[in-house]
Design an enzyme around this catalytic site. Structure first.
Site, mmCIF file in Angstrom:
data_model
loop_
_atom_site.group_PDB
_atom_site.id
_atom_site.type_symbol
_atom_site.label_atom_id
_atom_site.label_comp_id
_atom_site.label_asym_id
_atom_site.label_seq_id
_atom_site.Cartn_x
_atom_site.Cartn_y
_atom_site.Cartn_z
ATOM 1 N N GLY A 242 42.880 46.943 65.992
ATOM 2 C CA GLY A 242 41.840 46.130 66.604
ATOM 3 C C GLY A 242 40.411 46.442 66.228
ATOM 4 O O GLY A 242 39.534 45.606 66.442
ATOM 5 N N GLU A 275 47.408 51.626 65.175
ATOM 6 C CA GLU A 275 47.972 50.607 64.277
ATOM 7 C C GLU A 275 46.850 49.830 63.590
ATOM 8 O O GLU A 275 46.760 48.606 63.725
ATOM 9 C CB GLU A 275 48.848 49.638 65.076
ATOM 10 C CG GLU A 275 49.991 50.286 65.836
ATOM 11 C CD GLU A 275 50.663 49.323 66.823
ATOM 12 O OE1 GLU A 275 50.260 48.143 66.911
ATOM 13 O OE2 GLU A 275 51.586 49.765 67.519
ATOM 14 N N GLY A 277 44.691 47.764 60.934
ATOM 15 C CA GLY A 277 44.924 46.933 59.752
ATOM 16 C C GLY A 277 43.591 46.622 59.096
ATOM 17 O O GLY A 277 43.204 47.193 58.088
ATOM 18 N N ARG A 314 40.770 32.111 56.904
ATOM 19 C CA ARG A 314 39.981 32.566 58.060
ATOM 20 C C ARG A 314 38.792 31.660 58.408
ATOM 21 O O ARG A 314 38.592 31.335 59.579
ATOM 22 C CB ARG A 314 39.508 34.008 57.869
ATOM 23 C CG ARG A 314 40.643 35.002 57.625
ATOM 24 C CD ARG A 314 40.205 36.446 57.748
ATOM 25 N NE ARG A 314 39.928 36.799 59.111
ATOM 26 C CZ ARG A 314 38.727 36.895 59.635
ATOM 27 N NH1 ARG A 314 37.663 36.717 58.878
ATOM 28 N NH2 ARG A 314 38.572 37.186 60.898
ATOM 29 N N TYR A 318 39.295 30.154 62.084
ATOM 30 C CA TYR A 318 38.517 30.799 63.163
ATOM 31 C C TYR A 318 37.017 30.552 63.031
ATOM 32 O O TYR A 318 36.233 31.229 63.699
ATOM 33 C CB TYR A 318 38.706 32.322 63.129
ATOM 34 C CG TYR A 318 40.112 32.831 62.957
ATOM 35 C CD1 TYR A 318 41.071 32.660 63.958
ATOM 36 C CD2 TYR A 318 40.477 33.526 61.806
ATOM 37 C CE1 TYR A 318 42.349 33.159 63.793
ATOM 38 C CE2 TYR A 318 41.757 34.029 61.646
ATOM 39 C CZ TYR A 318 42.687 33.835 62.637
ATOM 40 O OH TYR A 318 43.954 34.343 62.480
ATOM 41 N N CYS A 348 42.175 18.690 50.262
ATOM 42 C CA CYS A 348 41.783 17.426 50.883
ATOM 43 C C CYS A 348 41.671 17.530 52.396
ATOM 44 O O CYS A 348 42.451 16.899 53.131
ATOM 45 C CB CYS A 348 42.785 16.348 50.493
ATOM 46 S SG CYS A 348 42.813 16.168 48.725
ATOM 47 N N GLU A 349 40.770 18.350 52.840
ATOM 48 C CA GLU A 349 40.486 18.480 54.271
ATOM 49 C C GLU A 349 39.035 18.881 54.429
ATOM 50 O O GLU A 349 38.563 19.761 53.700
ATOM 51 C CB GLU A 349 41.320 19.608 54.905
ATOM 52 C CG GLU A 349 42.772 19.340 54.935
ATOM 53 C CD GLU A 349 43.455 19.908 56.166
ATOM 54 O OE1 GLU A 349 42.792 20.070 57.208
ATOM 55 O OE2 GLU A 349 44.651 20.168 56.056
HETATM 56 N N1 LLP Z 1 49.123 45.992 66.044
HETATM 57 C C1 LLP Z 1 49.511 44.802 66.536
HETATM 58 C C2 LLP Z 1 50.600 44.763 67.516
HETATM 59 C C3 LLP Z 1 48.867 43.624 66.125
HETATM 60 O O1 LLP Z 1 49.250 42.456 66.628
HETATM 61 C C4 LLP Z 1 47.813 43.694 65.169
HETATM 62 C C5 LLP Z 1 47.132 42.476 64.703
HETATM 63 C C6 LLP Z 1 47.452 44.958 64.670
HETATM 64 C C7 LLP Z 1 48.116 46.087 65.131
HETATM 65 C C8 LLP Z 1 46.374 45.138 63.642
HETATM 66 O O2 LLP Z 1 45.145 44.762 64.144
HETATM 67 P P1 LLP Z 1 43.790 45.002 63.314
HETATM 68 O O3 LLP Z 1 43.545 46.495 63.245
HETATM 69 O O4 LLP Z 1 43.973 44.433 61.971
HETATM 70 O O5 LLP Z 1 42.765 44.301 64.109
HETATM 71 N N2 LLP Z 1 44.610 36.754 61.373
HETATM 72 C C9 LLP Z 1 43.581 37.284 62.249
HETATM 73 C C10 LLP Z 1 43.952 38.630 62.811
HETATM 74 C C11 LLP Z 1 45.258 38.635 63.570
HETATM 75 C C12 LLP Z 1 45.618 40.000 64.097
HETATM 76 C C13 LLP Z 1 46.985 40.029 64.650
HETATM 77 N N3 LLP Z 1 47.423 41.303 65.121
HETATM 78 C C14 LLP Z 1 42.267 37.314 61.485
HETATM 79 O O6 LLP Z 1 42.237 36.898 60.329
HETATM 80 O O7 LLP Z 1 41.244 37.704 62.034
#
Ligand code: LLP
Length: 423
Positions: A242, A275, A277, A314, A318, A348-349
């Site tokens: 997050g 976790e 990302g 994105r 969003y 085409c959008e």
């Molecule tokens: N753990 C769980 C259970 C999750 O659902 C997620 C992300 C993460 C870890 C990793 O979160 P991060 O550190 O990346 O914030 N497509 C969206 C983001 C969707 C995130 C979904 N879950 C975007 O492009 O902003």
């Protein structure tokens, strides 16, 4: 590493580390994603180092960028992995990760996925509901195999991020309401094959004010002590991912400060799992695109590039901001006097817009880069408008290698060609 250190002008041209992006674009073609290996490693190590001797495990969230070479880069550093599907699990196993180093999250795991993950030796399953617990119990009894679980609780905390990526509010589909968690743990301890080893949460993504995460974690720590008084011993507190990055003018804390804050709220007898990302790969990637046409009307100036919403969703999904840079330093310097442009793709959008109202001095054939595209970029790509999925490149110092070939037309149609109706 700050993105300006990763992507910088040398001899008038934008480089990733010390590799010339113009040369990469000429060799690999556009659109294409380019990632910095050094920056990915630095971000993961910043997490790992910040814990010093505190018990911890960093599970990279594969969904942010699931390219095998990126998974392998992190595996070689010693990362563990967070997956949300059997496909993601198979990806991490593909590069030699042991299944015991993987946590399986997600709100709708199928019976087949659960069964396969257990047979493969999954480390932990994060349970998201009572119904899912019952499903896992049925699978383990049938297989006569045991599994470790954590309950992902929903603490009803507002992460103050985009509503589409908020996950810890009580009306979101994720997790077990925290007030119901104790009862669920009581059931888990009666289960023959399932052992509760942790408590998990993940309240959302692109969080720049980490107070809500700390608030959620404090609630989890309280739950753990409630469980302790019942004789249920929890070893791991999984705080999810997050942590946000700066796409525009957001000011998220540094990874190390975030970890220090976590260490302040989690007692040292617990192992802390994370976790992350986006905060590992987000700022380490750029999407390179070539300007096809500059279309001037009485109302707007459109820079039409060869990347589109199918390559980077994105902004369309969003209304997310991504900085756009020119690869030629001269045009970057002319930006003050430049007119405002909308950067759009060929799809085409109307929603196929990468950026609006940006000052850009570019001409047909120029190369531009969309910054902060390392997370939720290529992974969310599609074949919409029968556009081929992008090539991906990994840079280290002044060298680069292709880590994903551009999809071919043959690849795109083969699963349909085999099944083409005869008349
Ligand atoms: N753990 C769980 C259970 C999750 O659902 C997620 C992300 C993460 C870890 C990793 O979160 P991060 O550190 O990346 O914030 N497509 C969206 C983001 C969707 C995130 C979904 N879950 C975007 O492009 O902003």
């Amino acid at each position: 590493m700050h993105k300006s250190e990763i992507f910088n002008y040398q001899d008038g041209n934008l480089h990733a580390e010390s590799a010339d992006l113009g040369a990469i674009a000429r060799q690999v073609g556009t659109p294409c994603y380019v990632y910095s290996r050094t920056a990915i490693e630095a971000a993961w190590l910043e997490y790992d180092d910040a814990f010093s001797d505190r018990m911890h495990e960093v599970f990279y969230a594969v969904k942010a960028n699931d390219n095998l070479s990126i998974i392998k880069t992190l595996h070689l550093l010693g990362s563990s992995f967070d997956v949300v599907s059997i496909g993601e699990l198979l990806r991490v196993l593909e590069v030699g990760v042991e299944a015991s180093r993987v946590v399986f999250s997600g709100v709708g795991k199928s019976v087949q996925e659960i069964s396969r993950a257990i047979k493969l030796g999954i480390g932990t399953i994060n349970i998201e509901s009572l119904e899912e617990f019952e499903r896992i119990e049925a699978v383990t009894s049938e297989l006569r195999m045991s599994v470790n679980v954590a309950v992902r609780v929903n603490p009803d905390v507002d992460p103050k991020t985009h509503p589409y990526i908020s996950t810890g509010l009580k009306n979101n589909k994720f997790g077990v309401p925290i007030e119901d968690a104790l009862e669920l743990y009581k059931r888990i301890v009666t289960s023959r094959w399932i052992t509760a080893t942790g408590i998990a949460c993940h309240i959302g993504s692109q969080i720049v004010d980490v107070e809500p995460i700390l608030e959620a974690v404090k609630q989890i720590v309280l739950l753990a002590s409630g469980l302790d008084t019942l004789g249920i011993k929890i070893k791991t507190i999984d705080v999810g991912g997050g942590l946000g990055i700066s796409y525009n003018d957001e000011q998220p804390p540094k990874i190390s400060s975030f970890v220090s804050a976590l260490l302040g709220v989690v007692p040292p007898n617990f192992k802390i799992a994370l976790e992350p990302g986006r905060s590992i790969v987000g700022h380490t990637g750029i999407l390179l695109a070539r300007v096809e046409l500059v279309k001037q009307t009485a109302y707007s100036r459109f820079v039409i590039v060869d990347a589109a919403m199918n390559d980077l969703l994105r902004p369309s999904l969003y209304s997310a901001w991504h900085d756009i840079v020119t690869c030629d330093e001269k045009s970057a310097a002319e930006i003050e006097g430049a007119s405002l442009c909308d950067v759009v793709g060929p799809v085409c959008e109307t929603g196929d817009t990468l950026a609006t109202g940006r000052k850009l001095s570019v001409l047909e054939g120029d190369l531009i880069g969309v910054l902060d595209a390392g997370a939720y970029g290529a992974v969310m790509g599609s074949n919409y408008n029968a556009r081929l999925k992008c090539a991906e490149v990994l840079v280290q110092n002044d060298s680069f290698e292709i880590i994903k070939a551009r999809q071919s037309f043959e690849d795109m149609v083969k699963t349909e060609r085999e099944y083409l109706i005869s008349e």
